[in-house]
Design an enzyme around this catalytic site. Structure first.
Site, PDB file in Angstrom:
ATOM      1  N   TYR A 239       0.069 -11.703 -12.705  1.00 23.48           N
ATOM      2  CA  TYR A 239       0.487 -11.005 -11.480  1.00 23.48           C
ATOM      3  C   TYR A 239      -0.599  -9.986 -11.150  1.00 23.48           C
ATOM      4  CZ  TYR A 239       3.534  -8.114  -8.410  1.00 23.48           C
ATOM      5  OH  TYR A 239       4.083  -7.397  -7.362  1.00 23.48           O
TER       6      TYR A 239
ATOM      7  N   LYS B 228      -0.365 -14.972  -9.289  1.00 18.45           N
ATOM      8  CA  LYS B 228       0.308 -14.463  -8.081  1.00 18.45           C
ATOM      9  C   LYS B 228      -0.657 -13.456  -7.493  1.00 18.45           C
ATOM     10  CE  LYS B 228       4.167 -11.364  -7.390  1.00 18.45           C
ATOM     11  NZ  LYS B 228       3.858 -10.891  -6.067  1.00 18.45           N
TER      12      LYS B 228
HETATM   13  C1  LIG Z   1       4.442  -4.657  -3.197  1.00 15.84           C
HETATM   14  C2  LIG Z   1       5.283  -5.754  -2.677  1.00 15.84           C
HETATM   15  O1  LIG Z   1       6.439  -5.532  -2.403  1.00 15.84           O
HETATM   16  N1  LIG Z   1       4.691  -6.920  -2.496  1.00 15.84           N
HETATM   17  C3  LIG Z   1       5.469  -8.101  -2.157  1.00 15.84           C
HETATM   18  C4  LIG Z   1       5.191  -8.626  -0.776  1.00 15.84           C
HETATM   19  O2  LIG Z   1       6.136  -9.617  -0.509  1.00 15.84           O
HETATM   20  C5  LIG Z   1       5.301  -7.509   0.256  1.00 15.84           C
HETATM   21  O3  LIG Z   1       6.515  -6.791   0.092  1.00 15.84           O
HETATM   22  C6  LIG Z   1       5.259  -8.040   1.680  1.00 15.84           C
HETATM   23  O4  LIG Z   1       4.149  -8.851   1.849  1.00 15.84           O
HETATM   24  C7  LIG Z   1       5.246  -6.882   2.687  1.00 15.84           C
HETATM   25  O5  LIG Z   1       4.028  -6.177   2.595  1.00 15.84           O
HETATM   26  C8  LIG Z   1       5.210  -9.127  -3.201  1.00 15.84           C
HETATM   27  O6  LIG Z   1       3.849  -9.404  -3.353  1.00 15.84           O
HETATM   28  C9  LIG Z   1       5.734  -8.504  -4.490  1.00 15.84           C
HETATM   29  C10 LIG Z   1       6.427  -9.399  -5.281  1.00 15.84           C
HETATM   30  O7  LIG Z   1       6.356 -10.574  -5.110  1.00 15.84           O
HETATM   31  C11 LIG Z   1       7.190  -8.791  -6.371  1.00 15.84           C
HETATM   32  O8  LIG Z   1       8.343  -8.455  -6.159  1.00 15.84           O
HETATM   33  O9  LIG Z   1       6.643  -8.584  -7.450  1.00 15.84           O
END
Ligand SMILES: CC(=O)N[C@@H]([C@@H](O)[C@H](O)[C@H](O)CO)[C@@H](O)CC(=O)C(=O)O
Length: 293
Positions: free
Chosen positions: A136, A164
């Site tokens: 990650y 990821k």
């Molecule tokens: C920091 C964060 O929340 N990043 C999200 C994204 O989905 C992000 O919320 C989204 O792209 C909005 O910026 C994901 O990369 C994180 C994720 O998958 C996780 O919950 O670990």
């Protein structure tokens, strides 16, 4: 092992006002993701689950509830990364025994670990659990950047199946895919999914899929079919929604959007702000009416 490609929701967790886990709400969020968003899998214990503020026992409770609710309906990935390697091993063993399809671990953070230390962290979790692993990588939160050659070093461990990739560095993404075509990449920024999909990522893991999973799949599948204009049109609408969500407070707004659909998505966990102001609730309602009706 289940197919881990496709649209994987980074699972939100419902908390009570006192910060304890709201099991009923968590089960409802899981059902919503599987039944309504039709996601291919769940990424449990990630940033979106507010994981890094939880005790080991609470993390285990969430793994247990998610597995019990989802059973074998979708792929399950357990994020077990921690700055405490002993905790990562304990969580990794626990999730593996529960039957999680794969582990994932955030790069260790806070201290400036050397690459050799980071590699040892992954090799140790894998050796102790025997499960497969997804790195990650989220440099904007951890400060840890992994280069193309370093991915090659990590991938010498055959149990590391991919990354990821939560970053906007598409040159790096392209170079990693080119260098290691047999390793998987999941796009981590939902607002950049089309660009990542065009470069051939294998799936995406995101927070907004909890409410916008259907559009996410359309973007991904159109891109895979080379229907870029169609994919772009949906990414535009998606980004109008995401821009609104980000401006209003990321996880609380997604929770509010779920609540507006009858899901008991609860509060956030302090020290994050627990709940939206009435003005922000009203704005979430506008987003719902405009983009998710
Ligand atoms: C920091 C964060 O929340 N990043 C999200 C994204 O989905 C992000 O919320 C989204 O792209 C909005 O910026 C994901 O990369 C994180 C994720 O998958 C996780 O919950 O670990």
């Amino acid at each position: 092992m289940k197919n881990l490609k496709g649209i994987i929701s980074a699972l939100l967790v419902s908390y009570n006002a006192d910060g304890s886990i709201n099991e009923k709400g968590l089960r409802e969020i899981i059902r919503y993701n599987i039944d309504k968003m039709k996601v291919d899998g769940l990424y449990v214990g990630g940033s979106t689950g507010e994981n890094f503020m939880l005790s080991t026992e609470e993390k285990k409770q969430i793994f247990r509830i998610a597995k019990d609710e989802a059973k074998d309906q979708v792929a399950l990935i357990a994020q077990v990364g921690s700055v405490n390697l002993h905790e990562s091993i304990e969580l990794g063993k626990y999730a593996t025994e529960l039957g999680y399809d794969c582990l994932s671990a955030v790069t260790p953070f806070y201290y400036k670990f050397s690459f050799a230390e980071i590699k040892n962290y992954y090799d140790t979790i894998i050796a102790e659990t025997g499960n497969n692993m997804i790195v990650y990588s989220i440099p904007f939160l951890t400060g840890v950047n992994i280069g193309v050659e370093q991915f090659g070093e990590l991938y010498k461990n055959p149990k590391i199946i991919g990354v990821k990739f939560t970053a906007g560095d598409f040159y790096l993404l392209e170079r990693v895919k080119r260098a290691y075509p047999n390793h998987l990449i999941w796009a981590g920024f939902d607002e950049m999914m089309l660009s990542a999909a065009v470069l051939g990522v294998d799936g995406a893991i995101g927070s907004t899929f909890n409410v916008n999973g259907v559009r996410a799949r359309q973007i991904f599948e159109y891109a895979q079919q080379g229907k870029i204009a169609e994919a772009r049109a949906i990414q535009h609408v998606t980004n109008d929604l995401i821009e609104g969500i980000l401006s209003n407070g990321l996880y609380l707004t997604i929770k509010e959007l779920l609540k507006l659909d009858g899901v008991d998505a609860g509060y956030c966990r302090e020290p994050m702000t627990k709940e939206l102001t009435p003005e922000k609730v009203a704005f979430a309602k506008e987003l719902k009416a405009k983009y998710l009706a």
